[in-house]
Design a protein around this motif. Structure first.
Motif, PDB file in Angstrom:
ATOM      1  N   LYS A 166      68.290  52.116  -5.798  1.00 50.46           N
ATOM      2  CA  LYS A 166      67.457  53.614  -6.181  1.00 50.46           C
ATOM      3  C   LYS A 166      66.946  54.786  -4.768  1.00 50.46           C
ATOM      4  CE  LYS A 166      64.371  56.300  -9.038  1.00 50.46           C
ATOM      5  NZ  LYS A 166      63.183  56.343  -9.583  1.00 50.46           N
ATOM      6  N   GLU A 167      66.465  54.354  -4.058  1.00 49.60           N
ATOM      7  CA  GLU A 167      65.836  54.656  -3.206  1.00 49.60           C
ATOM      8  C   GLU A 167      67.569  54.750  -1.688  1.00 49.60           C
ATOM      9  OE1 GLU A 167      62.808  53.262  -1.685  1.00 49.60           O
ATOM     10  OE2 GLU A 167      61.644  53.054  -3.256  1.00 49.60           O
ATOM     11  N   TYR A 168      68.270  53.730  -1.744  1.00 50.86           N
ATOM     12  CA  TYR A 168      69.389  54.048  -0.801  1.00 50.86           C
ATOM     13  C   TYR A 168      70.348  55.601  -1.557  1.00 50.86           C
ATOM     14  CZ  TYR A 168      73.710  53.112   1.733  1.00 50.86           C
ATOM     15  OH  TYR A 168      75.206  53.267   2.200  1.00 50.86           O
ATOM     16  N   TYR A 169      70.837  55.467  -2.715  1.00 55.60           N
ATOM     17  CA  TYR A 169      71.571  56.590  -2.521  1.00 55.60           C
ATOM     18  C   TYR A 169      70.794  57.646  -3.091  1.00 55.60           C
ATOM     19  CZ  TYR A 169      74.663  52.773  -3.486  1.00 55.60           C
ATOM     20  OH  TYR A 169      76.226  52.211  -3.300  1.00 55.60           O
ATOM     21  N   SER A 170      69.108  57.724  -3.085  1.00 56.23           N
ATOM     22  CA  SER A 170      68.549  58.958  -3.094  1.00 56.23           C
ATOM     23  C   SER A 170      68.237  59.879  -2.135  1.00 56.23           C
ATOM     24  CB  SER A 170      67.257  58.828  -3.621  1.00 56.23           C
ATOM     25  OG  SER A 170      65.772  59.666  -3.316  1.00 56.23           O
ATOM     26  N   SER A 171      68.988  61.528  -2.037  1.00 60.00           N
ATOM     27  CA  SER A 171      68.515  62.087  -0.547  1.00 60.00           C
ATOM     28  C   SER A 171      67.351  62.646   0.332  1.00 60.00           C
ATOM     29  CB  SER A 171      69.435  63.462  -0.981  1.00 60.00           C
ATOM     30  OG  SER A 171      68.890  64.185  -1.765  1.00 60.00           O
ATOM     31  N   PHE A 172      66.220  62.589  -1.128  1.00 56.30           N
ATOM     32  CA  PHE A 172      64.587  62.572  -1.121  1.00 56.30           C
ATOM     33  C   PHE A 172      64.281  61.712  -0.042  1.00 56.30           C
ATOM     34  CE2 PHE A 172      65.067  65.148  -4.814  1.00 56.30           C
ATOM     35  CZ  PHE A 172      64.825  65.699  -4.676  1.00 56.30           C
ATOM     36  N   PHE A 173      65.095  60.159  -0.516  1.00 56.33           N
ATOM     37  CA  PHE A 173      64.407  59.134   0.236  1.00 56.33           C
ATOM     38  C   PHE A 173      64.897  59.325   2.009  1.00 56.33           C
ATOM     39  CE2 PHE A 173      65.853  55.257   2.005  1.00 56.33           C
ATOM     40  CZ  PHE A 173      64.314  54.289   2.746  1.00 56.33           C
ATOM     41  N   TRP A 174      65.984  59.704   2.741  1.00 54.01           N
ATOM     42  CA  TRP A 174      66.678  59.925   3.379  1.00 54.01           C
ATOM     43  C   TRP A 174      65.698  60.829   3.858  1.00 54.01           C
ATOM     44  CZ3 TRP A 174      68.337  56.021   5.665  1.00 54.01           C
ATOM     45  CH2 TRP A 174      69.304  54.712   4.829  1.00 54.01           C
ATOM     46  N   GLU A 175      65.617  62.016   4.211  1.00 60.34           N
ATOM     47  CA  GLU A 175      64.756  62.766   4.090  1.00 60.34           C
ATOM     48  C   GLU A 175      63.822  62.775   4.499  1.00 60.34           C
ATOM     49  OE1 GLU A 175      65.085  66.538   0.618  1.00 60.34           O
ATOM     50  OE2 GLU A 175      67.328  66.655   1.997  1.00 60.34           O
TER      51      GLU A 175
ATOM     52  N   LEU B   2      54.435  68.265   8.284  1.00 66.06           N
ATOM     53  CA  LEU B   2      55.286  67.080   8.428  1.00 66.06           C
ATOM     54  C   LEU B   2      54.961  66.108   7.388  1.00 66.06           C
ATOM     55  CD1 LEU B   2      56.465  67.231  12.575  1.00 66.06           C
ATOM     56  CD2 LEU B   2      57.931  67.494  10.920  1.00 66.06           C
ATOM     57  N   TRP B   3      53.488  65.838   8.160  1.00 61.00           N
ATOM     58  CA  TRP B   3      52.985  65.016   7.171  1.00 61.00           C
ATOM     59  C   TRP B   3      52.779  65.581   5.640  1.00 61.00           C
ATOM     60  CZ3 TRP B   3      53.164  60.221   8.658  1.00 61.00           C
ATOM     61  CH2 TRP B   3      53.187  59.945   9.662  1.00 61.00           C
ATOM     62  N   GLY B   4      52.575  66.326   5.651  1.00 65.49           N
ATOM     63  CA  GLY B   4      52.835  67.062   4.326  1.00 65.49           C
ATOM     64  C   GLY B   4      54.054  66.434   3.519  1.00 65.49           C
ATOM     65  N   PHE B   5      55.169  67.334   4.252  1.00 64.30           N
ATOM     66  CA  PHE B   5      56.552  66.877   3.376  1.00 64.30           C
ATOM     67  C   PHE B   5      56.694  65.029   3.354  1.00 64.30           C
ATOM     68  CE2 PHE B   5      61.415  65.958   3.557  1.00 64.30           C
ATOM     69  CZ  PHE B   5      61.274  66.883   2.791  1.00 64.30           C
ATOM     70  N   VAL B   6      56.067  64.120   4.024  1.00 69.21           N
ATOM     71  CA  VAL B   6      56.418  62.629   3.941  1.00 69.21           C
ATOM     72  C   VAL B   6      56.026  62.886   2.955  1.00 69.21           C
ATOM     73  CG1 VAL B   6      55.548  60.872   4.533  1.00 69.21           C
ATOM     74  CG2 VAL B   6      56.320  62.514   6.292  1.00 69.21           C
ATOM     75  N   ALA B   7      54.581  63.210   2.648  1.00 65.74           N
ATOM     76  CA  ALA B   7      53.882  62.673   1.182  1.00 65.74           C
ATOM     77  C   ALA B   7      54.260  63.566  -0.484  1.00 65.74           C
ATOM     78  CB  ALA B   7      52.641  63.021   1.270  1.00 65.74           C
TER      79      ALA B   7
ATOM     80  N   ARG C 210      56.679  61.778  -3.959  1.00 72.08           N
ATOM     81  CA  ARG C 210      56.610  61.693  -5.233  1.00 72.08           C
ATOM     82  C   ARG C 210      58.325  62.099  -5.668  1.00 72.08           C
ATOM     83  NH1 ARG C 210      54.070  59.312  -7.107  1.00 72.08           N
ATOM     84  NH2 ARG C 210      54.158  60.148  -9.230  1.00 72.08           N
ATOM     85  N   LEU C 211      59.024  63.099  -4.557  1.00 71.05           N
ATOM     86  CA  LEU C 211      59.799  63.410  -5.360  1.00 71.05           C
ATOM     87  C   LEU C 211      60.826  62.516  -4.962  1.00 71.05           C
ATOM     88  CD1 LEU C 211      60.642  67.028  -2.808  1.00 71.05           C
ATOM     89  CD2 LEU C 211      59.861  66.756  -5.327  1.00 71.05           C
ATOM     90  N   ILE C 212      61.582  61.402  -4.811  1.00 71.28           N
ATOM     91  CA  ILE C 212      61.574  60.065  -4.410  1.00 71.28           C
ATOM     92  C   ILE C 212      61.189  59.977  -6.748  1.00 71.28           C
ATOM     93  CG2 ILE C 212      61.894  57.185  -3.908  1.00 71.28           C
ATOM     94  CD1 ILE C 212      61.643  58.331  -1.207  1.00 71.28           C
TER      95      ILE C 212
END
Length: 109
Positions: free
Chosen positions: A43-52, A94-99, A103-105
């Motif tokens: 699921k995460e490999y194909y998630s653009s949110f994961f790579w971002e 940056l750290w807010g986007f990581v968090a 959640r978006l994943i």
């Protein structure tokens, strides 16, 4: 007042004291994140949110241990008033986007 100023710790002192916490927090993030990623790897490999998130995480770690550390440990007169504020805002973003990316994943992938 002058008395209140005497009790305020300089940013460099706070940064030095917080550095072990930051380093151990990153270790904890990796220690818990890797097994979590393995549980939903496809699921995460194909998630653009994961790579971002992974890209921003790498940038955030590099930023935290280089630029942010340099600015917080620098002599205040050398960096002035502007750069610490900019570096603080970038760090929070940056750290807010990581968090948020984490959640978006789960929500949108």
């Amino acid at each position: 007042t002058e008395e209140a100023i005497d009790h305020v710790a300089p940013a460099a002192q706070v940064a030095r004291a917080a550095h072990p916490w930051v380093a151990w927090s990153l270790f904890g993030l990796l220690l818990t994140g890797i097994p979590q990623m393995f549980s939903t790897a496809i699921k995460e490999y194909y998630s653009s949110f994961f790579w971002e998130k992974m890209t921003v995480l790498l940038v955030a770690v590099i930023f935290t241990f280089t630029i942010r550390r340099w600015v917080t440990l620098a002599v205040y007169a050398r960096v002035g008033r502007f750069w610490p504020k900019i570096v603080g805002l970038v760090s929070i973003a940056l750290w807010g986007f990581v968090a948020a990316g984490g959640r978006l994943i789960g929500l949108l992938s």
